[in-house]
Design a protein around this motif. Structure first.
Motif: not given
Length: 393
Positions: A67-70, A135-138, A160-164
């Motif tokens: 995720a780049a966004v949390v 803006d976290l590294p993807t 988040t914008d990606a699975p965890v």
């Protein structure tokens, strides 16, 4: 309730995403991390202890993700002292692959108003707020959000914008530590810069911090909690609260220390166990407690403590007396317990250090001194032939 950012995935706040808490209380708004279990909290219904153990020093939300966004919704509890300057909001530290990457705060939340004159406290309910990191590294990465060490924090939602996925076991040893407000992190700049958190990072271990402001008092329920908590390394830092509360006399102190250590040993018979005495505190080196706020300093707008006990009473505890007793007790026990060790707190911070890095309120170290104590502790305990040093390959 904060509005969710479009495109983010709701992530359930399950126990496998939290480290450093001993119990998670389900509330109507979310999850409240505790550093003492409910059965222990029920044995002393004290506002000071309740506040201290609910402040999540060393507690962090951890996971692996691209995720780049949390975003994390929380309900912080702000402390307000009418007539005193506002306290700063608690700080959240974001670590990515073990490196401090960003910090944030959450406004709003509940308010705990203390009336110092009346000795009362009132809780005023507020709304959740949102902590956002972008803006976290993807790339795949380990993410840790360390909760404010000095602000009770109810967790409401994680997005988040990606699975965890839960963080895999990194093979680190678990260090279980108990101490006073100094171990809790009073006046540290952020949750990863309390001296135990810094020392844990230097030692490459995972911290469970049972430092409770005003509450390192040889409580049997704390010893039983430590007995029942999984740990590879254990330390107990004792002294300052026993003196500044004027809690007991010398006759009761030594047996209480033995009983505390006996209880820990029931669950951890051979685990490395380190007893640490207090750092230098000029007001209580040879003067017993209780400690109180200095009225002259308070009138000048400064918060500083003074010792009010009778130095001529040899039955009362001072830091000098406690250090001597702890050294004697651990030396005696170590004859049959080779995994028991003692560390003199003056090797972490002494009178010469106090001249260079004075304690602002005469009891608690500032942010720079937390770093100083942590580095000295790590060198003596985690390195070379220290009691927590890795065994030679």
């Amino acid at each position: 309730m904060p509005e969710s950012t479009p495109g983010l995935i709701a992530v359930p706040l399950t126990s496998d995403l939290l480290r450093g808490a001993l119990e998670l209380e389900r509330t109507e708004r979310g999850i409240l991390p505790h550093r003492l279990p409910a059965w222990a909290r029920a044995q002393w219904l004290d506002g000071q202890l309740a506040l201290a153990e609910s402040q999540p020093s060393g507690v962090r939300v951890v996971f692996r993700t691209r995720a780049a966004v949390v975003e994390l919704d929380t309900v912080p509890t702000k402390r307000v002292y009418p007539g005193a300057p506002p306290r700063p909001d608690g700080v959240y530290d974001l670590l990515v692959d073990g490196r401090l990457t960003a910090q944030g705060t959450v406004a709003g939340g509940d308010t705990l108003v203390f009336d110092m004159a009346a000795g009362t406290a009132e809780t005023r309910r507020g709304a959740p707020g949102t902590l956002r990191f972008a803006d976290l590294p993807t790339a795949d990465k380990d993410v840790e959000i360390w909760l404010p060490h000095n602000e009770t924090t109810e967790l409401v939602a994680l997005r988040t914008d990606a699975p965890v996925t839960p963080l895999a076991d990194r093979g680190r040893k678990i260090w279980l530590h108990h101490g006073s407000s100094i171990s809790h992190g009073s006046d540290a700049a952020s949750p990863t810069t309390t001296w135990p958190a810094l020392a844990a990072a230097l030692g490459g271990v995972d911290l469970v911090n049972l430092g409770f402001g005003g509450s390192a008092l040889l409580d049997p329920f704390t010893a039983r909690t430590m007995r029942d908590t999984p740990a590879d390394l254990i330390s107990v830092k004792l002294g300052i609260n026993l003196v500044n509360h004027d809690l007991m006399r010398l006759r009761g102190f030594a047996p209480a220390v033995h009983g505390f250590l006996d209880t820990i040993r029931e669950g951890h018979p051979t685990t490395p166990l380190l007893v640490v005495s207090s750092i230098h505190c000029a007001i209580h080196e040879t003067t017993p407690g209780p400690a109180s706020l200095d009225p002259d300093e308070l009138a000048a707008g400064r918060l500083r403590f003074r010792a009010t006990g009778d130095s001529s009473d040899r039955t009362r505890l001072t830091l000098t007396v406690i250090r001597d007793e702890l050294a004697r007790i651990t030396a005696h026990r170590a004859t049959t317990d080779p995994n028991l060790h003692y560390l003199d707190g003056l090797t972490l911070y002494n009178e010469a250090d106090a001249a260079e890095l004075p304690l602002p309120d005469h009891i608690h170290p500032d942010a720079a001194t937390h770093h100083h104590i942590a580095h000295r502790f790590a060198r003596q305990v985690f390195e070379n032939d220290g009691p927590f040093a890795p065994e030679p390959a």
